[in-house]
Scaffold this motif. Sequence first.
Motif, mmCIF file in Angstrom:
data_model
loop_
_atom_site.group_PDB
_atom_site.id
_atom_site.type_symbol
_atom_site.label_atom_id
_atom_site.label_comp_id
_atom_site.label_asym_id
_atom_site.label_seq_id
_atom_site.Cartn_x
_atom_site.Cartn_y
_atom_site.Cartn_z
ATOM 1 N N UNK A 1 12.324 4.434 -0.140
ATOM 2 C CA UNK A 1 12.843 5.646 -0.742
ATOM 3 C C UNK A 1 14.160 5.344 -1.439
ATOM 4 N N UNK A 2 14.623 6.260 -2.256
ATOM 5 C CA UNK A 2 15.907 6.075 -2.951
ATOM 6 C C UNK A 2 17.012 5.831 -1.931
ATOM 7 N N UNK A 3 17.814 4.792 -2.164
ATOM 8 C CA UNK A 3 18.881 4.455 -1.245
ATOM 9 C C UNK A 3 18.426 3.697 -0.020
ATOM 10 N N UNK A 4 17.123 3.371 0.055
ATOM 11 C CA UNK A 4 16.597 2.633 1.192
ATOM 12 C C UNK A 4 17.061 1.189 1.192
ATOM 13 N N UNK A 5 16.854 0.518 2.325
ATOM 14 C CA UNK A 5 17.383 -0.828 2.492
ATOM 15 C C UNK A 5 16.304 -1.784 2.970
ATOM 16 N N UNK A 6 16.287 -2.963 2.367
ATOM 17 C CA UNK A 6 15.463 -4.074 2.817
ATOM 18 C C UNK A 6 16.367 -5.032 3.574
ATOM 19 N N UNK A 7 16.029 -5.307 4.829
ATOM 20 C CA UNK A 7 16.844 -6.168 5.682
ATOM 21 C C UNK A 7 15.998 -7.373 6.090
ATOM 22 N N UNK A 8 16.493 -8.578 5.783
ATOM 23 C CA UNK A 8 15.710 -9.807 6.005
ATOM 24 C C UNK A 8 16.507 -10.777 6.868
ATOM 25 N N UNK A 9 15.878 -11.260 7.944
ATOM 26 C CA UNK A 9 16.512 -12.201 8.870
ATOM 27 C C UNK A 9 16.231 -13.628 8.452
ATOM 28 N N UNK A 10 17.208 -14.514 8.662
ATOM 29 C CA UNK A 10 17.016 -15.934 8.356
ATOM 30 C C UNK A 10 17.873 -16.783 9.285
ATOM 31 N N UNK A 11 17.381 -17.976 9.588
ATOM 32 C CA UNK A 11 18.159 -18.903 10.403
ATOM 33 C C UNK A 11 19.217 -19.633 9.584
ATOM 34 N N UNK A 12 19.175 -19.485 8.237
ATOM 35 C CA UNK A 12 20.122 -20.211 7.391
ATOM 36 C C UNK A 12 20.285 -19.487 6.056
ATOM 37 N N UNK A 13 21.379 -19.757 5.335
ATOM 38 C CA UNK A 13 21.576 -19.148 4.013
ATOM 39 C C UNK A 13 20.523 -19.635 3.026
ATOM 40 N N UNK A 14 20.354 -18.872 1.949
ATOM 41 C CA UNK A 14 19.437 -19.247 0.872
ATOM 42 C C UNK A 14 19.913 -18.548 -0.393
ATOM 43 N N UNK A 15 20.693 -19.245 -1.189
ATOM 44 C CA UNK A 15 21.291 -18.628 -2.374
ATOM 45 C C UNK A 15 20.239 -18.224 -3.397
ATOM 46 N N UNK A 16 19.123 -18.953 -3.461
ATOM 47 C CA UNK A 16 18.066 -18.607 -4.408
ATOM 48 C C UNK A 16 17.445 -17.255 -4.061
ATOM 49 N N UNK B 1 0.805 -1.226 0.000
ATOM 50 C CA UNK B 1 0.000 0.000 0.000
ATOM 51 C C UNK B 1 0.835 1.271 0.000
ATOM 52 N N UNK B 2 2.169 1.126 0.102
ATOM 53 C CA UNK B 2 3.031 2.292 0.252
ATOM 54 C C UNK B 2 3.942 2.488 -0.958
ATOM 55 N N UNK B 3 4.233 3.742 -1.248
ATOM 56 C CA UNK B 3 5.184 4.094 -2.302
ATOM 57 C C UNK B 3 6.196 5.094 -1.744
ATOM 58 N N UNK B 4 7.474 4.743 -1.852
ATOM 59 C CA UNK B 4 8.561 5.619 -1.391
ATOM 60 C C UNK B 4 8.294 6.149 0.020
ATOM 61 N N UNK B 5 7.896 5.249 0.921
ATOM 62 C CA UNK B 5 7.497 5.656 2.268
ATOM 63 C C UNK B 5 8.554 5.400 3.324
ATOM 64 N N UNK B 6 9.462 4.439 3.084
ATOM 65 C CA UNK B 6 10.372 3.993 4.137
ATOM 66 C C UNK B 6 11.838 4.101 3.710
ATOM 67 N N UNK B 7 12.673 4.414 4.681
ATOM 68 C CA UNK B 7 14.117 4.348 4.470
ATOM 69 C C UNK B 7 14.637 2.937 4.708
ATOM 70 N N UNK B 8 13.925 2.171 5.514
ATOM 71 C CA UNK B 8 14.333 0.786 5.788
ATOM 72 C C UNK B 8 13.102 -0.062 6.061
ATOM 73 N N UNK B 9 13.109 -1.272 5.515
ATOM 74 C CA UNK B 9 12.097 -2.279 5.814
ATOM 75 C C UNK B 9 12.832 -3.488 6.379
ATOM 76 N N UNK B 10 12.464 -3.886 7.589
ATOM 77 C CA UNK B 10 13.117 -5.002 8.274
ATOM 78 C C UNK B 10 12.107 -6.131 8.414
ATOM 79 N N UNK B 11 12.437 -7.307 7.905
ATOM 80 C CA UNK B 11 11.518 -8.435 7.948
ATOM 81 C C UNK B 11 12.069 -9.551 8.824
ATOM 82 N N UNK B 12 11.323 -9.869 9.871
ATOM 83 C CA UNK B 12 11.633 -11.006 10.739
ATOM 84 C C UNK B 12 10.315 -11.664 11.117
ATOM 85 N N UNK B 13 9.602 -12.136 10.089
ATOM 86 C CA UNK B 13 8.284 -12.719 10.307
ATOM 87 C C UNK B 13 8.289 -14.232 10.108
ATOM 88 N N UNK B 14 9.394 -14.775 9.630
ATOM 89 C CA UNK B 14 9.547 -16.218 9.427
ATOM 90 C C UNK B 14 10.952 -16.606 9.872
#
Length: 224
Positions: free
Chosen positions: A173-188, A132-145
Motif C-alpha cells: 500500500x502507499x507508504x508501505x515498507x519492504x524489509x529485507x534481512x541479510x547476513x552482510x551488506x550488498x551495495x548492488x 498475486x497481490x496488489x496494494x495488499x500489505x503495509x509491510x513485507x518482511x523477507x527472511x528467506x535467504x
Amino acid sequence: MLPWIELDRATIPGDGDELRLKQRGQEFSIMLGSNELMNSRLSGSEEALATLAHERIAGGKNLSMLIGGLGMGFTLRAALAVLPGDARVTVAELVPAVVDWARGPMAELHKGTLDDPRVDIHVGDVGALIRSKKAAYDAILLDVDNGPDGLTRPSNDSLYSHTGLRAAQAALRAGGVLSVWSSAPDSAFTRRLREVGFAADEVNVRANGKRGGARHMIWMATKR
C-alpha cells in the motif's frame, strides 16, 4: 559438550536440496548443507526485522503484514508483540516441514504464535504470493535467504531482481515498507531498491540485539 542430534530432514520444494533440523540440549539449528541458516541462540536481528518495519507503519488501522519465511518464529513473535489486535499477519513458508517443526520439536520457541487469531499460515512460495497481490500489505518482511540472493533456492534470486522488487512495490500500500534481512551488506541490492523507486535505508543490527554478536544488515525500503 552435548553432541548435536539430527531431528529431521526436509526437501525444499522445486529444488531438491535438504534442510536439516538439529538439536543440542535446548539449542536448535536449521542447516542447508554446511550453511547454518538460523540458530535459536541468535534472534536479535530477526526480531529487528519486525520492529523496524512496525516503526514505519505504526498508527495505521487494520495493518496487514506479510512475513516471508517462518524459520524459528522470531520475526513473527516480535511482530505480534507490537502489532495491534486488528492487524493481520500472513506467514509464507515454502517448506511444509518447517511448519510441522514449529508445532512439534520447536513449539516452545514459537510459544503458540501460530495459533494467534491474527496469523494466517500460507504454505507456498512467498514470491508467487507477492506477485498475486496488489496494494495488499503495509509491510513485507523477507527472511528467506541469508541475503538478497537465492541461497536457500536459486529461484529466490527473482525476489531481489528489479522485476521482483517492482512486484513487491505493487503489493504494498502507499507508504508501505519492504524489509529485507541479510547476513552482510550488498551495495548492488541497495542500488536496485532505489532504481525501482523505493526510498531505501541500510540499517546495521547485531545478531543478538543489545547483547552484541555478528553484524547483520536490514534494508528498510519505503514505497514513495
